[in-house]
Design an enzyme around this catalytic site. Sequence first.
Site, PDB file in Angstrom:
ATOM      1  CB  SER A  81      19.590 -34.120  76.051  1.00  0.00           C
ATOM      2  OG  SER A  81      19.409 -35.286  75.300  1.00  0.00           O
ATOM      3  CB  SER A  82      22.811 -38.638  76.273  1.00  0.00           C
ATOM      4  OG  SER A  82      21.540 -39.175  75.995  1.00  0.00           O
ATOM      5  CB  CYS A  83      20.245 -36.223  71.768  1.00  0.00           C
ATOM      6  SG  CYS A  83      19.624 -34.601  72.120  1.00  0.00           S
ATOM      7  CE1 TYR A  93      15.728 -30.536  74.102  1.00  0.00           C
ATOM      8  CE2 TYR A  93      17.085 -32.500  73.891  1.00  0.00           C
ATOM      9  CZ  TYR A  93      16.400 -31.608  74.683  1.00  0.00           C
ATOM     10  OH  TYR A  93      16.374 -31.780  76.048  1.00  0.00           O
ATOM     11  CE  LYS A 109      18.072 -28.645  76.471  1.00  0.00           C
ATOM     12  NZ  LYS A 109      17.877 -27.817  77.680  1.00  0.00           N
ATOM     13  CG  HIS A 169      11.407 -39.113  76.051  1.00  0.00           C
ATOM     14  ND1 HIS A 169      11.043 -37.983  76.738  1.00  0.00           N
ATOM     15  CD2 HIS A 169      12.453 -38.756  75.275  1.00  0.00           C
ATOM     16  CE1 HIS A 169      11.853 -36.989  76.402  1.00  0.00           C
ATOM     17  NE2 HIS A 169      12.715 -37.430  75.500  1.00  0.00           N
TER      18      HIS A 169
HETATM   19  O1  GFB Z   1      12.600 -42.242  73.831  1.00  0.00           O
HETATM   20  P1  GFB Z   1      12.654 -41.922  72.376  1.00  0.00           P
HETATM   21  O2  GFB Z   1      11.464 -41.233  71.807  1.00  0.00           O
HETATM   22  O3  GFB Z   1      13.910 -41.044  72.078  1.00  0.00           O
HETATM   23  O4  GFB Z   1      12.836 -43.296  71.531  1.00  0.00           O
HETATM   24  P2  GFB Z   1      15.428 -41.111  71.597  1.00  0.00           P
HETATM   25  C1  GFB Z   1      13.798 -44.247  71.852  1.00  0.00           C
HETATM   26  C2  GFB Z   1      13.660 -45.454  70.936  1.00  0.00           C
HETATM   27  O5  GFB Z   1      12.429 -46.149  71.239  1.00  0.00           O
HETATM   28  C3  GFB Z   1      13.625 -45.141  69.429  1.00  0.00           C
HETATM   29  C4  GFB Z   1      11.755 -46.446  70.044  1.00  0.00           C
HETATM   30  O6  GFB Z   1      14.379 -46.105  68.747  1.00  0.00           O
HETATM   31  C5  GFB Z   1      12.135 -45.295  69.106  1.00  0.00           C
HETATM   32  O7  GFB Z   1      11.903 -45.636  67.746  1.00  0.00           O
HETATM   33  N1  GFB Z   1      10.306 -46.595  70.283  1.00  0.00           N
HETATM   34  C6  GFB Z   1       9.589 -47.745  70.135  1.00  0.00           C
HETATM   35  C7  GFB Z   1       9.444 -45.627  70.646  1.00  0.00           C
HETATM   36  N2  GFB Z   1       8.286 -47.519  70.346  1.00  0.00           N
HETATM   37  C8  GFB Z   1       8.165 -46.205  70.677  1.00  0.00           C
HETATM   38  C9  GFB Z   1       7.035 -45.397  71.014  1.00  0.00           C
HETATM   39  O8  GFB Z   1       5.887 -45.816  71.037  1.00  0.00           O
HETATM   40  N3  GFB Z   1       7.309 -44.075  71.311  1.00  0.00           N
HETATM   41  C10 GFB Z   1       8.576 -43.565  71.286  1.00  0.00           C
HETATM   42  N4  GFB Z   1       8.758 -42.275  71.603  1.00  0.00           N
HETATM   43  N5  GFB Z   1       9.650 -44.326  70.934  1.00  0.00           N
HETATM   44  C11 GFB Z   1      15.157 -38.605  72.174  1.00  0.00           C
HETATM   45  C12 GFB Z   1      15.618 -37.380  71.462  1.00  0.00           C
HETATM   46  O9  GFB Z   1      15.710 -39.606  71.412  1.00  0.00           O
HETATM   47  O10 GFB Z   1      15.647 -38.754  73.487  1.00  0.00           O
HETATM   48  C13 GFB Z   1      15.686 -36.186  72.321  1.00  0.00           C
HETATM   49  O11 GFB Z   1      14.836 -37.205  70.304  1.00  0.00           O
HETATM   50  C14 GFB Z   1      16.252 -36.449  73.686  1.00  0.00           C
HETATM   51  O12 GFB Z   1      16.423 -35.213  71.678  1.00  0.00           O
HETATM   52  C15 GFB Z   1      15.647 -37.658  74.318  1.00  0.00           C
HETATM   53  O13 GFB Z   1      17.654 -36.602  73.635  1.00  0.00           O
HETATM   54  C16 GFB Z   1      16.257 -38.008  75.642  1.00  0.00           C
HETATM   55  O14 GFB Z   1      16.315 -41.674  72.654  1.00  0.00           O
HETATM   56  O15 GFB Z   1      15.557 -41.747  70.257  1.00  0.00           O
END
Ligand code: GFB
Length: 306
Positions: free
Chosen positions: A94-96, A123, A127, A166
Site C-alpha cells: 500500500s502507498s501508506c 499496517y 507491509k 475507505h
Molecule cells: O480512505 P481513507 O479511510 O484512508 O481516508 P487513508 C481518506 C481521507 O478521507 C481521510 C477522509 O482524510 C479521511 O478523513 N474521509 C472523509 C473519510 N470522510 C470519510 C469517511 O466517511 N470515511 C473514511 N474512511 N474517510 C488508508 C490507510 O488511509 O488508506 C490504510 O489507513 C491504507 O493503511 C489505505 O493505506 C489505502 O488514505 O487516509
Amino acid sequence: MVGSSILRRLTADGYENILTPKSTTLDLIVQKEVEEYFDRQKPEAVIIAAAKVGGIGANSSLRAQFIYENLMIEANTIHAAYRHGVRKLISLGSSCIYPRMALQPMKEEELLSGPLETTNEPYAVAKIAGIKLCESYYRQYGCNFFSVMPTNLFGPNDNFDLESSHVIPALIRKFHEAKIKGADSVLLWGSGKPRREFMYVDDLARGVCFLMENHDANDLFEKGISHINIGTGEDLKIGELASKIAKLVGFTGKVAYDSAKPDGTPRKLLDVSRMKALGWAPLTSLDEGLQKTYDWFLGATTARGV
Ligand code: GFB
C-alpha cells in the site's frame, strides 16, 4: 475486492488452474495450514492479495489485528512459497508504507526515509515487512519474489461499512442514503483538505498480471529498488472527491466535516514513472471508475433488498 478483480483478469486472459482459497478453508495466519496447502496444491506462482485492510478508522482502532494478521499472512505465505519452489511471487502492499511527509510524488526510494503516519503505522510496518521479506528471500535464496505498492484502490466488492471502509465506498453510501432519506446534509470525516490518489481496482489487476508476465525480482533488486509503485499519478482533495460523488449520486444538500475524525497523511501521491517506463498505464478514469462502482453498489443494494 482485489482478489476477485485479479481472478476476473486471469480468467479473461485464459489462465486455468487458478487457486483461490477462501479464508474459511485456508487460514493464512496459521503456518501449519499454509504449509499443508502448498504441499497439496503445489502452486507455480503466487499473488498475495489477502490482507487485513480498511480505511483510516479501522487502521486507527484495530491496530493489533492490522499488524499481527498482515505479518502472519506475509511471513507464512512467502516462507511456504520459498520452501515449495514457487517460480514467482508478487506481494501487494500500500502507498501508506511511505513516510507521512515523504517528497511528493513518492518515488520508490522514499521508503524508510522518515517517520510514518500514525493512523496506519501498524499496517504500514507490516507491509514494509512484506517488502523486506521478498527482498531478503531474493538476496539469500534467489527467490523470484517482489512487492507491488498500489495507491488507494476502489471498485466492485469494496467494503461499504461506514466504520471500517475507505473514503470512496463511505462517501458513495453516505450520499446515496442521504438522497434516499431526503437529508439536507452529509457528515464527512476530517477537514476535506487531504489529497489522495485513487485507482480503479481492475487497473490494478491488469498491472499485477502485466508484472507477473513481464517483470522479475532481479529487475528491481539489482537496481537497488525494493518494490514498484502502481497508480495513476494524479490526485485530488477529499473535498473535490466529495463534490464528484455527490453529483454522481444526485445528492444536492450540504457537506459538513467532523473535525474530531482524523485527516491522516496530508498527501499521498505515487511517482509511477517506473511502471510508465515499462509501457504500462491505467485505463479507467476516476469518473468512469466511480460510475462503475456506484452501479455495482446499486446492484448489490437491490440484491440485498435495501
Ligand atoms: O480512505 P481513507 O479511510 O484512508 O481516508 P487513508 C481518506 C481521507 O478521507 C481521510 C477522509 O482524510 C479521511 O478523513 N474521509 C472523509 C473519510 N470522510 C470519510 C469517511 O466517511 N470515511 C473514511 N474512511 N474517510 C488508508 C490507510 O488511509 O488508506 C490504510 O489507513 C491504507 O493503511 C489505505 O493505506 C489505502 O488514505 O487516509
